[in-house]
Write an enzyme that holds these catalytic residues in place. Structure first.
Site, PDB file in Angstrom:
ATOM      1  N   LYS A  68     -33.265 -15.293 -81.199  1.00 58.39           N
ATOM      2  CA  LYS A  68     -32.928 -13.784 -81.222  1.00 58.39           C
ATOM      3  C   LYS A  68     -31.916 -13.251 -80.477  1.00 58.39           C
ATOM      4  O   LYS A  68     -31.408 -12.145 -80.845  1.00 58.39           O
ATOM      5  CB  LYS A  68     -34.297 -13.189 -80.765  1.00 58.39           C
ATOM      6  CG  LYS A  68     -35.742 -13.071 -81.434  1.00 58.39           C
ATOM      7  CD  LYS A  68     -36.739 -12.631 -80.912  1.00 58.39           C
ATOM      8  CE  LYS A  68     -37.989 -12.684 -81.653  1.00 58.39           C
ATOM      9  NZ  LYS A  68     -39.130 -11.746 -81.312  1.00 58.39           N
ATOM     10  N   ASP A 109     -39.782  -5.391 -83.779  1.00 55.80           N
ATOM     11  CA  ASP A 109     -40.714  -5.747 -82.782  1.00 55.80           C
ATOM     12  C   ASP A 109     -41.083  -4.170 -82.106  1.00 55.80           C
ATOM     13  O   ASP A 109     -42.184  -4.269 -81.971  1.00 55.80           O
ATOM     14  CB  ASP A 109     -40.414  -6.852 -81.527  1.00 55.80           C
ATOM     15  CG  ASP A 109     -40.109  -8.240 -82.349  1.00 55.80           C
ATOM     16  OD1 ASP A 109     -41.042  -8.295 -82.916  1.00 55.80           O
ATOM     17  OD2 ASP A 109     -39.344  -8.832 -81.718  1.00 55.80           O
TER      18      ASP A 109
END
Ligand code: ATR
Length: 284
Positions: A68, A109
């Site tokens: 990420k 997220d």
């Protein structure tokens, strides 16, 4: 039916064998009637894997641990909130005016955690205590900043908690002050309570009555010891599947331009978790 015009989507991470994302996204594509497939991919080398995705014409890709942060320098564009969070979990490949492929990285997220919480509470003006200061806490924390919440951070390692709190414009809560905190929301972003240590609690259960809403990001088991204790104290609870689900619906909408079939995606996740023995069968 996969054929010559099937559009390609997927997830890159290591490991990805247990990822729930293929189940969730393929169920969505089927319901939307799209000729598209979502694949799990575990590149040995991130640079080569990323170049492969570009070369093969992938449309959208989820990014998970450990890529990420490392993927960010490879991308053409990064959305401002993902830049602040310092992590990307979503890639969208598109063409510029000259037909060249561009890749934009974003982060869903924080959208997932905000939408999950907003099923129970209006975040604007709410006070939220975050337990933990890792990658998940960062994404959730910056989401709460976007939503206009007041944030408190408590972490096992206090120096890390202080650092994240400073970046969020939040207040760091040391151990000895935890019992004095009253807030609208408590969020567990640590792995405490995850199977096989499913009896572990990230906070003294006597303190749970200090909060109205309790969210856990652990989803195996689905009903964590924290959520069970919180419900027993009269708190409203948000399980770990909600954040996963809502970050996934945000990805699906971004990639397809259509409203994501949330109920179908949740049912697919519940069925899979129940087959893994970490959730009751859907509808029971
Ligand atoms: P993630 O990306 O999932 O957030 P991470 O970046 O490794 O994972 O962060 C894990 C977080 O959970 C950290 O805040 C960690 O606390 P420390 O900073 O003290 O390591 C917290 N954590 C993990 N195990 C924990 C435990 N047994 N008790 C309390 N906190 C724990």
């Amino acid at each position: 039916m996969i054929n010559g015009t099937t559009r390609l989507f997927g997830i890159i991470g290591n490991p990805v064998a247990h990822s729930l994302s293929p189940i969730m996204h393929n169920a969505a594509f089927k319901t939307l009637g799209l000729n598209a497939v979502y694949l799990p991919m575990q590149p040995k080398n991130l640079d080569e894997g990323y170049r492969g995705l570009r070369a093969l014409g992938f449309v959208g890709v989820s990014v998970t641990v450990p890529f990420k942060v490392a993927i960010m320098p490879l991308l053409d564009q990064i959305d401002p909130v993902a830049r602040k969070i310092g992590a990307v979990n979503t890639l969208l490949f598109h063409q510029d005016a000259h037909g060249s492929t561009l890749c934009t990285g974003s982060n869903t997220d924080w959208i997932g955690s905000n939408r999950a919480l907003e099923t129970e509470i209006d975040l604007s003006g709410s006070t939220v205590l975050i337990l933990g200061a890792g990658g998940a806490a960062r994404a959730i924390g910056f989401g709460l900043v976007e939503a206009g919440a007041t944030i408190l951070v408590h972490n096992r390692t206090e120096t890390k908690g202080r650092k994240l709190a400073a970046q969020l414009g939040a207040t760091s809560v040391p151990d000895q002050q935890l019992a004095d905190i009253r807030a609208d929301v408590l969020i567990n972003t640590t792995s405490v309570g995850m199977s096989p240590n499913h009896q572990a609690l990230p906070i003294n259960p006597k303190l749970l009555s200090h909060f109205s809403v309790v969210m856990d990001i652990v989803y195996a088991p689905l009903e964590t010891a924290l959520l069970r204790e919180a419900a027993a104290c009269g708190c409203r609870t948000v399980d770990g599947l909600q954040m996963l689900l809502h970050q996934g619906t945000a990805q699906c909408s971004l990639w397809t331009g259509q409203e994501a079939p949330l109920a179908v995606m949740r049912q697919a996740l519940l069925l899979e978790l129940s087959s893994r023995g970490t959730a009751p069968a859907p509808g029971t």
